[in-house]
Design a protein around this motif. Sequence first.
Motif, PDB file in Angstrom:
ATOM      1  N   LEU A   1       3.704   0.859  -4.570  1.00 34.76           N
ATOM      2  CA  LEU A   1       3.550   0.027  -3.380  1.00 34.76           C
ATOM      3  C   LEU A   1       4.912  -0.475  -2.926  1.00 34.76           C
ATOM      4  O   LEU A   1       5.676  -1.036  -3.724  1.00 34.76           O
ATOM      5  CB  LEU A   1       2.632  -1.162  -3.679  1.00 34.76           C
ATOM      6  CG  LEU A   1       1.205  -0.825  -4.116  1.00 34.76           C
ATOM      7  CD1 LEU A   1       0.449  -2.092  -4.498  1.00 34.76           C
ATOM      8  CD2 LEU A   1       0.463  -0.081  -3.017  1.00 34.76           C
ATOM      9  N   THR A   2       5.195  -0.293  -1.646  1.00 35.44           N
ATOM     10  CA  THR A   2       6.491  -0.702  -1.105  1.00 35.44           C
ATOM     11  C   THR A   2       6.378  -1.675   0.060  1.00 35.44           C
ATOM     12  O   THR A   2       7.348  -2.336   0.393  1.00 35.44           O
ATOM     13  CB  THR A   2       7.281   0.521  -0.608  1.00 35.44           C
ATOM     14  OG1 THR A   2       6.510   1.202   0.398  1.00 35.44           O
ATOM     15  CG2 THR A   2       7.582   1.483  -1.746  1.00 35.44           C
ATOM     16  N   ARG A   3       5.219  -1.748   0.680  1.00 35.88           N
ATOM     17  CA  ARG A   3       5.030  -2.613   1.843  1.00 35.88           C
ATOM     18  C   ARG A   3       4.122  -3.783   1.471  1.00 35.88           C
ATOM     19  O   ARG A   3       3.112  -3.620   0.790  1.00 35.88           O
ATOM     20  CB  ARG A   3       4.410  -1.835   2.999  1.00 35.88           C
ATOM     21  CG  ARG A   3       5.299  -0.702   3.554  1.00 35.88           C
ATOM     22  CD  ARG A   3       6.629  -1.234   4.044  1.00 35.88           C
ATOM     23  NE  ARG A   3       7.269  -0.363   4.996  1.00 35.88           N
ATOM     24  CZ  ARG A   3       8.392   0.330   4.767  1.00 35.88           C
ATOM     25  NH1 ARG A   3       8.977   0.252   3.581  1.00 35.88           N
ATOM     26  NH2 ARG A   3       8.942   1.078   5.712  1.00 35.88           N
ATOM     27  N   SER A   4       4.481  -4.967   1.946  1.00 34.69           N
ATOM     28  CA  SER A   4       3.675  -6.146   1.641  1.00 34.69           C
ATOM     29  C   SER A   4       2.285  -5.995   2.246  1.00 34.69           C
ATOM     30  O   SER A   4       2.098  -5.341   3.273  1.00 34.69           O
ATOM     31  CB  SER A   4       4.356  -7.402   2.199  1.00 34.69           C
ATOM     32  OG  SER A   4       4.503  -7.314   3.608  1.00 34.69           O
ATOM     33  N   GLY A   5       1.287  -6.600   1.585  1.00 39.54           N
ATOM     34  CA  GLY A   5      -0.087  -6.528   2.062  1.00 39.54           C
ATOM     35  C   GLY A   5      -1.061  -6.568   0.908  1.00 39.54           C
ATOM     36  O   GLY A   5      -0.666  -6.673  -0.266  1.00 39.54           O
ATOM     37  N   THR A   6      -2.355  -6.493   1.227  1.00 47.06           N
ATOM     38  CA  THR A   6      -3.399  -6.483   0.205  1.00 47.06           C
ATOM     39  C   THR A   6      -3.985  -5.085   0.089  1.00 47.06           C
ATOM     40  O   THR A   6      -4.162  -4.382   1.094  1.00 47.06           O
ATOM     41  CB  THR A   6      -4.518  -7.491   0.536  1.00 47.06           C
ATOM     42  OG1 THR A   6      -5.064  -7.174   1.830  1.00 47.06           O
ATOM     43  CG2 THR A   6      -3.977  -8.914   0.557  1.00 47.06           C
ATOM     44  N   TYR A   7      -4.295  -4.675  -1.141  1.00 40.31           N
ATOM     45  CA  TYR A   7      -4.758  -3.318  -1.415  1.00 40.31           C
ATOM     46  C   TYR A   7      -5.878  -3.339  -2.441  1.00 40.31           C
ATOM     47  O   TYR A   7      -5.824  -4.094  -3.421  1.00 40.31           O
ATOM     48  CB  TYR A   7      -3.618  -2.465  -1.973  1.00 40.31           C
ATOM     49  CG  TYR A   7      -2.387  -2.376  -1.107  1.00 40.31           C
ATOM     50  CD1 TYR A   7      -2.226  -1.319  -0.201  1.00 40.31           C
ATOM     51  CD2 TYR A   7      -1.369  -3.333  -1.201  1.00 40.31           C
ATOM     52  CE1 TYR A   7      -1.086  -1.223   0.581  1.00 40.31           C
ATOM     53  CE2 TYR A   7      -0.229  -3.233  -0.415  1.00 40.31           C
ATOM     54  CZ  TYR A   7      -0.099  -2.195   0.473  1.00 40.31           C
ATOM     55  OH  TYR A   7       1.030  -2.094   1.246  1.00 40.31           O
ATOM     56  N   ASN A   8      -6.892  -2.491  -2.229  1.00 39.29           N
ATOM     57  CA  ASN A   8      -7.944  -2.287  -3.221  1.00 39.29           C
ATOM     58  C   ASN A   8      -7.525  -1.143  -4.135  1.00 39.29           C
ATOM     59  O   ASN A   8      -7.216  -0.043  -3.659  1.00 39.29           O
ATOM     60  CB  ASN A   8      -9.274  -1.967  -2.533  1.00 39.29           C
ATOM     61  CG  ASN A   8     -10.372  -1.644  -3.529  1.00 39.29           C
ATOM     62  OD1 ASN A   8     -10.579  -0.486  -3.878  1.00 39.29           O
ATOM     63  ND2 ASN A   8     -11.057  -2.665  -4.012  1.00 39.29           N
ATOM     64  N   ILE A   9      -7.513  -1.378  -5.430  1.00 39.23           N
ATOM     65  CA  ILE A   9      -7.028  -0.395  -6.385  1.00 39.23           C
ATOM     66  C   ILE A   9      -7.852   0.891  -6.345  1.00 39.23           C
ATOM     67  O   ILE A   9      -7.304   2.002  -6.401  1.00 39.23           O
ATOM     68  CB  ILE A   9      -7.028  -0.979  -7.817  1.00 39.23           C
ATOM     69  CG1 ILE A   9      -6.019  -2.123  -7.912  1.00 39.23           C
ATOM     70  CG2 ILE A   9      -6.693   0.101  -8.845  1.00 39.23           C
ATOM     71  CD1 ILE A   9      -4.586  -1.712  -7.656  1.00 39.23           C
ATOM     72  N   GLY A  10      -9.157   0.772  -6.232  1.00 38.11           N
ATOM     73  CA  GLY A  10     -10.009   1.958  -6.184  1.00 38.11           C
ATOM     74  C   GLY A  10      -9.701   2.840  -4.998  1.00 38.11           C
ATOM     75  O   GLY A  10      -9.610   4.063  -5.115  1.00 38.11           O
ATOM     76  N   GLN A  11      -9.511   2.213  -3.830  1.00 39.80           N
ATOM     77  CA  GLN A  11      -9.180   2.977  -2.633  1.00 39.80           C
ATOM     78  C   GLN A  11      -7.806   3.630  -2.756  1.00 39.80           C
ATOM     79  O   GLN A  11      -7.611   4.778  -2.336  1.00 39.80           O
ATOM     80  CB  GLN A  11      -9.228   2.060  -1.411  1.00 39.80           C
ATOM     81  CG  GLN A  11     -10.627   1.577  -1.062  1.00 39.80           C
ATOM     82  CD  GLN A  11     -10.631   0.584   0.081  1.00 39.80           C
ATOM     83  OE1 GLN A  11      -9.573   0.129   0.541  1.00 39.80           O
ATOM     84  NE2 GLN A  11     -11.813   0.217   0.546  1.00 39.80           N
ATOM     85  N   LEU A  12      -6.846   2.923  -3.343  1.00 39.22           N
ATOM     86  CA  LEU A  12      -5.518   3.494  -3.543  1.00 39.22           C
ATOM     87  C   LEU A  12      -5.587   4.690  -4.477  1.00 39.22           C
ATOM     88  O   LEU A  12      -4.922   5.708  -4.255  1.00 39.22           O
ATOM     89  CB  LEU A  12      -4.573   2.447  -4.131  1.00 39.22           C
ATOM     90  CG  LEU A  12      -4.222   1.246  -3.262  1.00 39.22           C
ATOM     91  CD1 LEU A  12      -3.227   0.356  -3.995  1.00 39.22           C
ATOM     92  CD2 LEU A  12      -3.650   1.679  -1.922  1.00 39.22           C
ATOM     93  N   SER A  13      -6.395   4.576  -5.522  1.00 38.95           N
ATOM     94  CA  SER A  13      -6.539   5.670  -6.483  1.00 38.95           C
ATOM     95  C   SER A  13      -7.095   6.917  -5.816  1.00 38.95           C
ATOM     96  O   SER A  13      -6.601   8.030  -6.026  1.00 38.95           O
ATOM     97  CB  SER A  13      -7.452   5.236  -7.637  1.00 38.95           C
ATOM     98  OG  SER A  13      -7.656   6.287  -8.551  1.00 38.95           O
ATOM     99  N   ALA A  14      -8.119   6.734  -4.990  1.00 34.00           N
ATOM    100  CA  ALA A  14      -8.720   7.869  -4.290  1.00 34.00           C
ATOM    101  C   ALA A  14      -7.731   8.508  -3.332  1.00 34.00           C
ATOM    102  O   ALA A  14      -7.617   9.736  -3.248  1.00 34.00           O
ATOM    103  CB  ALA A  14      -9.975   7.412  -3.541  1.00 34.00           C
ATOM    104  N   SER A  15      -6.991   7.672  -2.599  1.00 33.27           N
ATOM    105  CA  SER A  15      -5.997   8.199  -1.651  1.00 33.27           C
ATOM    106  C   SER A  15      -4.873   8.926  -2.378  1.00 33.27           C
ATOM    107  O   SER A  15      -4.393   9.966  -1.917  1.00 33.27           O
ATOM    108  CB  SER A  15      -5.408   7.047  -0.823  1.00 33.27           C
ATOM    109  OG  SER A  15      -6.392   6.466   0.007  1.00 33.27           O
TER     110      SER A  15
END
Length: 297
Positions: free
Chosen positions: A72-86
Amino acid sequence: MKRIILIPLLLVATIVMGQEFMVEYVDGYLDVDDGGRWYELYIGDPVGANDTVRLGDNSYAELSNGVITIKLTRSGTYNIGQLSASARRTESSGIGGLVLGRIGRLTGQQDQQTQTVAGGVRASEAVNQNQPTWAGGESVDELIENGLGLLNQGEFQDAYWVFQEAYDYALDDDEYAKSLFYYGYGAALIGSTGEAFKLLEEVGPDSDTDYFDDHVIVLGQLLIETFAYEDAIEYLALLTEDASAEKGARQSALLLAGLAYDGMGNVTLAKRYLERSRDAVPESEGAKIAEQLLRQL
């Protein structure tokens, strides 16, 4: 039984590859949401697939489950599951070879075979290892040529060190910008993502340079790999919207833009850009990747 069938594929994949991610690296601030309250995460802390994390301004973080590394390089909120899928989708797309594939153009050898990145070595660690000793006295351009020769041989770590030396010896604005790009490019190839961003964005893509296309593409790929889709599209537009751009570079930019729109959930625009990428240079490797991704949408 019905309940098992309806488990999202994301959770199935998470079970197969490990239920937890672990924070491997943090520069700045990374927090996790725990029932509406945010708690700071540190290296070694576990994070579940259903967790939401928040990256602070000017921060960088890496999380891994042993198979996938989320950067992750950009500030913000992220769902780990969605990041994993992407992350899995991006990895399977084959775009990882786009930046490597540009080496042939940078070195003037179009038939350069794709090398495997000896990645994962952070630049801060790499520079503390036994570095090669150079004869000294080379100009910045000569150092960059030496670095390009090492890239052509697949010696990415050594090339990174040479580009770093070129950066240290830059005297004017042109030398500074040129060495900065190659230093950042080398950092990207050895997996030092955070450093690569700082270097590549300090002096952004300049259309007057002969490495402009590569600058745009490497930034676009890194931004997609770190889920900064809107920023990726903004950079890539420098090529996707330029009809005079070199065909191979424009095809790569269109392909990356398609992936970015897919990551944002905009299937319509994802298809449009992937179709443009496929048609830009028919029968090419990029066209095959675009067609494969289109079949998956």
